[in-house]
Design an enzyme around this catalytic site. Structure first.
Site, PDB file in Angstrom:
ATOM      1  N   ARG A   1       0.465  -1.141   0.171  1.00  0.00           N
ATOM      2  CA  ARG A   1       0.053   0.762   0.099  1.00  0.00           C
ATOM      3  C   ARG A   1       0.806   1.436  -0.377  1.00  0.00           C
ATOM      4  O   ARG A   1       0.274   2.268  -0.186  1.00  0.00           O
ATOM      5  CB  ARG A   1      -1.003  -0.391   1.190  1.00  0.00           C
ATOM      6  CG  ARG A   1      -2.284  -1.295   0.470  1.00  0.00           C
ATOM      7  CD  ARG A   1      -2.803  -0.951   1.972  1.00  0.00           C
ATOM      8  NE  ARG A   1      -4.748  -1.798   1.664  1.00  0.00           N
ATOM      9  CZ  ARG A   1      -4.957  -1.814   2.788  1.00  0.00           C
ATOM     10  NH1 ARG A   1      -4.639  -1.811   3.818  1.00  0.00           N
ATOM     11  NH2 ARG A   1      -6.492  -2.599   2.676  1.00  0.00           N
TER      12      ARG A   1
ATOM     13  N   LYS B   1     -12.677 -11.124   8.641  1.00  0.00           N
ATOM     14  CA  LYS B   1     -13.531 -10.173   8.771  1.00  0.00           C
ATOM     15  C   LYS B   1     -15.050 -10.769   8.678  1.00  0.00           C
ATOM     16  O   LYS B   1     -15.716  -9.878   7.709  1.00  0.00           O
ATOM     17  CB  LYS B   1     -13.162  -9.089   8.220  1.00  0.00           C
ATOM     18  CG  LYS B   1     -12.289  -7.674   9.012  1.00  0.00           C
ATOM     19  CD  LYS B   1     -11.488  -6.856   7.496  1.00  0.00           C
ATOM     20  CE  LYS B   1     -10.625  -6.049   8.711  1.00  0.00           C
ATOM     21  NZ  LYS B   1     -10.665  -4.880   7.630  1.00  0.00           N
TER      22      LYS B   1
ATOM     23  N   GLY C   1      -5.329  -5.883   2.341  1.00  0.00           N
ATOM     24  CA  GLY C   1      -3.829  -5.922   3.617  1.00  0.00           C
ATOM     25  C   GLY C   1      -3.140  -7.303   3.673  1.00  0.00           C
ATOM     26  O   GLY C   1      -2.474  -7.578   3.208  1.00  0.00           O
TER      27      GLY C   1
ATOM     28  N   GLY D   1     -11.314  -4.904   1.779  1.00  0.00           N
ATOM     29  CA  GLY D   1     -13.203  -4.304   1.793  1.00  0.00           C
ATOM     30  C   GLY D   1     -13.933  -3.993   0.246  1.00  0.00           C
ATOM     31  O   GLY D   1     -15.035  -4.514   0.114  1.00  0.00           O
TER      32      GLY D   1
HETATM   33  N1  LIG Z   1      -9.547 -20.248  10.497  1.00  0.00           N
HETATM   34  C1  LIG Z   1      -8.658 -18.957  10.936  1.00  0.00           C
HETATM   35  N2  LIG Z   1      -8.880 -18.572  11.754  1.00  0.00           N
HETATM   36  C2  LIG Z   1      -8.505 -17.695  12.483  1.00  0.00           C
HETATM   37  N3  LIG Z   1      -8.298 -16.463  12.013  1.00  0.00           N
HETATM   38  C3  LIG Z   1      -7.895 -16.168  10.383  1.00  0.00           C
HETATM   39  C4  LIG Z   1      -8.603 -17.774   9.844  1.00  0.00           C
HETATM   40  N4  LIG Z   1      -7.816 -17.897   8.466  1.00  0.00           N
HETATM   41  C5  LIG Z   1      -7.304 -16.157   8.541  1.00  0.00           C
HETATM   42  N5  LIG Z   1      -7.087 -16.276   9.669  1.00  0.00           N
HETATM   43  C6  LIG Z   1      -6.639 -14.936   9.905  1.00  0.00           C
HETATM   44  O1  LIG Z   1      -7.721 -13.620   9.320  1.00  0.00           O
HETATM   45  C7  LIG Z   1      -6.748 -12.517   8.859  1.00  0.00           C
HETATM   46  C8  LIG Z   1      -6.944 -11.462   7.847  1.00  0.00           C
HETATM   47  O2  LIG Z   1      -8.006 -11.263   7.511  1.00  0.00           O
HETATM   48  P1  LIG Z   1      -8.996  -9.939   6.651  1.00  0.00           P
HETATM   49  O3  LIG Z   1     -10.058 -10.373   6.425  1.00  0.00           O
HETATM   50  O4  LIG Z   1      -7.524  -8.864   7.840  1.00  0.00           O
HETATM   51  O5  LIG Z   1      -7.716 -10.231   5.710  1.00  0.00           O
HETATM   52  P2  LIG Z   1      -7.417  -9.034   4.614  1.00  0.00           P
HETATM   53  O6  LIG Z   1      -6.737  -9.471   3.415  1.00  0.00           O
HETATM   54  O7  LIG Z   1      -6.703  -8.124   5.205  1.00  0.00           O
HETATM   55  O8  LIG Z   1      -8.426  -8.081   4.636  1.00  0.00           O
HETATM   56  P3  LIG Z   1      -8.615  -6.776   4.485  1.00  0.00           P
HETATM   57  O9  LIG Z   1      -7.610  -5.965   3.431  1.00  0.00           O
HETATM   58  O10 LIG Z   1      -9.945  -6.395   4.199  1.00  0.00           O
HETATM   59  O11 LIG Z   1      -8.346  -6.767   5.738  1.00  0.00           O
HETATM   60  C9  LIG Z   1      -5.275 -13.210   8.973  1.00  0.00           C
HETATM   61  O12 LIG Z   1      -4.714 -12.045  10.165  1.00  0.00           O
HETATM   62  C10 LIG Z   1      -5.817 -14.324   9.395  1.00  0.00           C
HETATM   63  O13 LIG Z   1      -4.539 -14.964  10.551  1.00  0.00           O
HETATM   64  O1  LIG Z   2      -7.782  -2.449   5.372  1.00  0.00           O
HETATM   65  C1  LIG Z   2      -8.662  -2.202   4.728  1.00  0.00           C
HETATM   66  O2  LIG Z   2     -10.030  -2.730   4.758  1.00  0.00           O
HETATM   67  C2  LIG Z   2      -9.259  -0.693   5.018  1.00  0.00           C
HETATM   68  O3  LIG Z   2      -8.027  -0.001   5.256  1.00  0.00           O
HETATM   69  C3  LIG Z   2     -10.200   0.100   5.475  1.00  0.00           C
HETATM   70  O4  LIG Z   2     -10.027  -0.652   7.337  1.00  0.00           O
HETATM   71  P1  LIG Z   2     -10.469  -1.110   8.389  1.00  0.00           P
HETATM   72  O5  LIG Z   2     -11.703  -1.724   7.952  1.00  0.00           O
HETATM   73  O6  LIG Z   2     -10.805  -0.854   9.454  1.00  0.00           O
HETATM   74  O7  LIG Z   2     -12.088   0.233   8.134  1.00  0.00           O
HETATM   75 MG   LIG Z   3      -6.797  -7.648   7.114  1.00  0.00          MG
END
Ligand SMILES: Nc1ncnc2c1ncn2[C@@H]1O[C@H](COP(=O)(O)OP(=O)(O)OP(=O)(O)O)[C@@H](O)[C@H]1O
Ligand SMILES: O=C(O)[C@H](O)COP(=O)(O)O
Ligand SMILES: [Mg+2]
Length: 404
Positions: free
Chosen positions: A36, A210, A361, A384
C-alpha cells in the site's frame, strides 16, 4: 462518468491534502507489507515534482484504547515511505492543532508531510468516533489546511469517514478541487473492468477473519460468480449453519441465519472446506493435526483448510478466466497454517490467460510473502473495498471525488 485525476489539477505552490491508505500490517513498529505504501508513491512523487506541498492523511488499524495509540502510530510508516521513495518525509505526531498547522505553513514546494493516524480521534473516551463517524467539523478542519484534495486511498473507499468523504464535501463547498490519485484511477479501471465485463468462469475466493464485515458481500457476488470458495475464518459460520461441529473455530453466532440464507440462495455455487488443520490454541507452537472430515473436535480450532479442501479448491479453480481473492485461507502468518493459502494462491498463479486479482492487506501480504504475487494479474490495495466494488456497490470514497 470519469473522475477528475490529479494530473488534471494545477498543484504548483498549492497545499495538497492527500488521503492515502497506509493501513499496513505492522508489528512492533515493523511494517509487514509495503504494497500500500509503494502503491501511493507515484501520486506523491507527481505532486512533489510538480511543486505541490504534499500533506498526507491515513488511518492505521482500529483504535480501541490509548494503549493502541503506541502500537498504531504512523511514525514507522513515515520512515518506510521515505526509505522506499527516496524522498524526505516529515512526520508530525498529531492530526490537528497548532503543531500541525505550523508544520504545514513551514512546507516548501515539493515537501512531503505525513500527519498522525486520523483514527487517533476515535478513542471512545475522547469525543467518541470523530473520524470514523465522519464528524463534519473534523472534515471541515482538515479541508481548511489545504488548497487541493487528492483521494488515492482506494483501500478505504468503502468507508465514509472525515478523512476521505467529510474532507471532500468541505473542499467542494469551498470551491476547492477534489481529484483521484493514480492508484485510485488504476483500481477503478481494473476492478471496474472485472465487474462490468466479467469473463466466465468467474471464481470468488473469500477467507480471512472479518466475517461480519464481509459475509454480506457474498449475497451480491452470487449472481456474478460461477463458484464462491469460502475458506479461512469465514468458513466456520457457514459450516455451523449446516449443522457441522466447529469446535473453538472463529465463529459469528449472529451471522448463522444469514449464512443459512446465503447457502440456500447460492445452491452449489458456495464451496466450503471438507477437512481442516486444527490446533488446541491459536499458536504456531500448538500441535497441528488434520481432521478426517468436516467436523472439528470440541477442544480444537480450525486454523487452515486441509489437503482434501486444497484439492477441491484447486479442481474448482481449473479453467477459471476471472478469479478475485480476498482473505487468507488460514492463519498464514503461522507457518503450520500457511499451506492452504499457499496452495490456493499457487493454483491461481498457474491459471493461463485468466484475470487473477488479490485484494486485502493481509491477502496481498500473504501473496507476496509466499512468492505468488508476481504470478497474479493485479494486486489490489483494497480489501473490503475491492469486494464491495466488485459486488457493484457505490463506494463513498469514490463517489465523493469530483467528476471531470
Ligand atoms: N481459520 C482462521 N482462524 C482464525 N483467523 C484466521 C483464519 N484464517 C485466516 N485468519 C486470519 O485472517 C486475517 C486476515 O483477514 P482479513 O479479513 O483482515 O484479510 P485481509 O486480506 O487483510 O482483508 P482486509 O484488507 O479487508 O483486512 C489474518 O490475520 C489471519 O490470521
Ligand atoms: O484494510 C482495509 O480494509 C482498509 O484500510 C479499511 O480498514 P478498516 O476495515 O479498519 O476500516
Ligand atoms: Mg486485514
Amino acid at each position: 462518468m470519469a473522475k477528475l485525476i490529479v494530473s488534471d489539477v494545477d498543484v504548483k505552490d498549492k497545499k495538497v491534502l492527500m488521503r492515502v491508505d497506509f493501513n499496513v500490517p505492522i508489528k512492533d513498529g515493523v511494517v509487514g507489507d509495503t504494497n500500500r505504501i509503494v502503491g501511493a508513491i507515484p501520486t506523491i512523487k507527481y505532486v512533489s515534482e510538480h511543486g505541490g506541498k504534499v500533506i498526507l492523511l491515513s488511518h492505521l488499524g482500529r483504535i480501541k484504547s490509548d494503549e493502541d495509540k503506541k502500537a498504531l502510530s504512523l511514525k514507522p510508516v513515515a520512515a518506510k515511505l521515505q526509505e522506499l521513495s527516496g524522498m524526505p518525509v516529515k512526520f508530525v505526531p498529531v492530526n490537528e492543532g497548532k503543531e500541525l498547522e505550523d508544520a504545514i505553513n513551514e512546507l516548501k514546494d515539493g515537501d512531503i508531510l505525513l500527519m498522525e493516524n486520523t483514527r487517533f480521534q476515535d478513542i471512545d473516551n475522547d469525543f467518541g468516533k470523530r473520524e470514523s463517524k465522519n464528524d463534519p467539523k473534523l472534515g471541515e478542519y482538515w479541508a481548511s489546511l489545504g488548497d487541493v484534495f487528492i483521494n488515492d486511498a482506494f483501500g478505504t473507499a468503502h468507508r465514509s469517514h472525515a478523512s476521505n468523504v467529510g474532507i471532500s464535501t468541505a473542499m467542494k463547498a469551498a470551491g476547492k478541487p477534489v481529484a483521484a490519485g493514480f492508484l485510485m484511477e488504476k483500481e477503478i479501471k481494473f476492478l471496474g473492468n472485472a465487474v462490468d465485463n466479467p469473463v466466465h468462469p468467474f471464481v470468488t475466493i473469500l477467507g480471512g477473519a472479518k466475517v461480519s464485515d464481509k459475509i454480506g458481500v457474498i449475497e451480491n457476488l452470487i449472481p456474478k460468480s460461477d463458484h464462491i470458495l469460502i475458506g479461512g475464518g469465514m468458513a466456520y459460520t457457514f459450516l455451523a449453519a449446516q449443522g457441522h461441529k466447529i469446535g473453538k473455530s472463529l465463529f459469528e453466532a449472529d451471522k448463522v441465519e444469514l449464512a443459512k440464507d446465503l447457502l440456500q440462495k447460492a445452491g452449489d455455487k458456495i464451496v466450503l472446506p471438507v477437512d481442516h488443520i486444527v490446533a488446541k490454541e491459536f499458536s504456531n507452537d500448538a500441535e497441528a493435526t488434520t481432521t478426517d472430515g468436516v467436523d472439528i473436535p470440541d477442544d480444537e480450532m480450525a486454523l487452515d483448510i486441509g489437503p482434501k479442501t486444497v484439492k477441491l479448491f484447486q479442481d474448482t479453480l481449473k479453467g477459471a478466466k476471472t478469479v478475485v481473492w480476498n482473505g487468507p485461507m488460514g492463519a498464514f502468518e503461522m507457518s503450520k497454517f500457511a499451506e492452504g493459502t499457499l496452495e490456493v494462491g499457487r493454483a491461481m498463479g498457474n491459471l493461463t490467460d485468466a484475470i487473477t486479482i488479490v485484494g486485502g492487506g493481509d491477502s496481498t501480504a500473504a501473496a507476496k510473502s509466499l512468492g505468488i504475487a508476481d504470478k497474479l494479474t493485479h494486486i489490489s490495495t483494497g480489501g473490503g473495498a475491492s469486494l464491495e466494488y466488485l459486488e457493484g456497490k457505490v463506494l463513498p470514497g469514490i463517489d465523493s471525488i469530483s467528476n471531470k
